[in-house]
Design a protein around this motif. Structure first.
Motif, mmCIF file in Angstrom:
data_model
loop_
_atom_site.group_PDB
_atom_site.id
_atom_site.type_symbol
_atom_site.label_atom_id
_atom_site.label_comp_id
_atom_site.label_asym_id
_atom_site.label_seq_id
_atom_site.Cartn_x
_atom_site.Cartn_y
_atom_site.Cartn_z
ATOM 1 N N TYR A 42 1.862 1.286 0.913
ATOM 2 C CA TYR A 42 2.407 0.314 -0.056
ATOM 3 C C TYR A 42 2.331 0.881 -1.472
ATOM 4 N N LYS A 43 1.202 1.502 -1.812
ATOM 5 C CA LYS A 43 1.035 2.057 -3.164
ATOM 6 C C LYS A 43 1.996 3.223 -3.394
ATOM 7 N N LEU A 44 2.137 4.115 -2.418
ATOM 8 C CA LEU A 44 3.042 5.259 -2.553
ATOM 9 C C LEU A 44 4.483 4.798 -2.756
ATOM 10 N N LYS A 45 4.879 3.775 -2.026
ATOM 11 C CA LYS A 45 6.252 3.268 -2.141
ATOM 12 C C LYS A 45 6.445 2.332 -3.333
ATOM 13 N N LYS A 46 5.315 1.979 -4.011
ATOM 14 C CA LYS A 46 5.345 1.012 -5.120
ATOM 15 C C LYS A 46 5.967 -0.297 -4.619
ATOM 16 N N ARG A 47 5.478 -0.718 -3.469
ATOM 17 C CA ARG A 47 6.057 -1.871 -2.781
ATOM 18 C C ARG A 47 5.026 -2.988 -2.674
ATOM 19 N N SER A 48 5.451 -4.202 -2.850
ATOM 20 C CA SER A 48 4.564 -5.359 -2.697
ATOM 21 C C SER A 48 4.109 -5.456 -1.247
#
Length: 186
Positions: A42-48
């Protein structure tokens, strides 16, 4: 291929994340039972983390181990789908809580691609599969289009099919325990 499976497996078992070719597009993956690894994706993709990700399994038998009750229509869809098809199920079990949707659902695809099938078989757990892009950016059609930020952010890049153009994302169908079927993406 055997060597790549072993290298990817070693990373996954240590809680790492990999970049790998799937039956559709290049994916970022981890052990679907490891909440810390899921959080890293999630952090790598900058995704909620409220936006769900797909999991891959290598068989219906494995699917049945991670979904409380597989609705009957799912078996027909899995058997007869002409393209890779992901199904959203109610009541997943034994996976990382941060993979499960707010509505207590999980998207799972029974994969029919040799590398993924073999890797999942050896891992003995579902594999997270989310497109290899930053959230909101276009899905890469080939390995060459994957952003450097993604390449640097994973622990291992599988060295297979890097010159091949990817397919399109899978179809997505939601099947409720009440047997309602809804096509989300064709």
């Amino acid at each position: 291929m055997k060597e790549e499976i072993e290298k990817a497996l070693e990373v996954l078992k240590k809680g790492g994340i990999i970049l790998y070719p799937t039956d559709t597009v290049w994916g970022i993956g981890c052990d679907a039972t490891n909440a810390e690894a899921v959080d890293r994706i999630y952090k790598l993709k900058k995704r909620s983390d409220s936006k769900a990700m797909i999991c891959l399994v290598n068989s219906v038998k494995m699917l049945e181990q991670f979904i409380n009750s597989v609705p009957e229509p799912a078996y027909d869809i899995i058997d007869h789908a002409q393209q890779p098809t992901t199904i959203i199920y109610d009541n997943p079990i034994k996976v990382a809580n941060n993979l499960v949707g707010e509505d207590d659902t999980l998207a799972i695809r029974v994969v029919k691609e040799q590398f993924c099938e073999n890797l999942i078989y050896k891992l003995r757990r579902p594999l997270v599969s989310t497109s290899a892009n930053i959230s909101g950016e276009p899905t890469p059609n080939s390995f060459a289009q994957i952003a450097p930020e993604i390449l640097k952010g994973v622990d291992y890049v599988v060295n297979l099919h890097q010159s091949k153009t990817s397919g399109k994302p899978s179809a997505i169908i939601k099947i409720g325990n009440d047997r309602t079927v809804k096509v989300i993406r064709k």
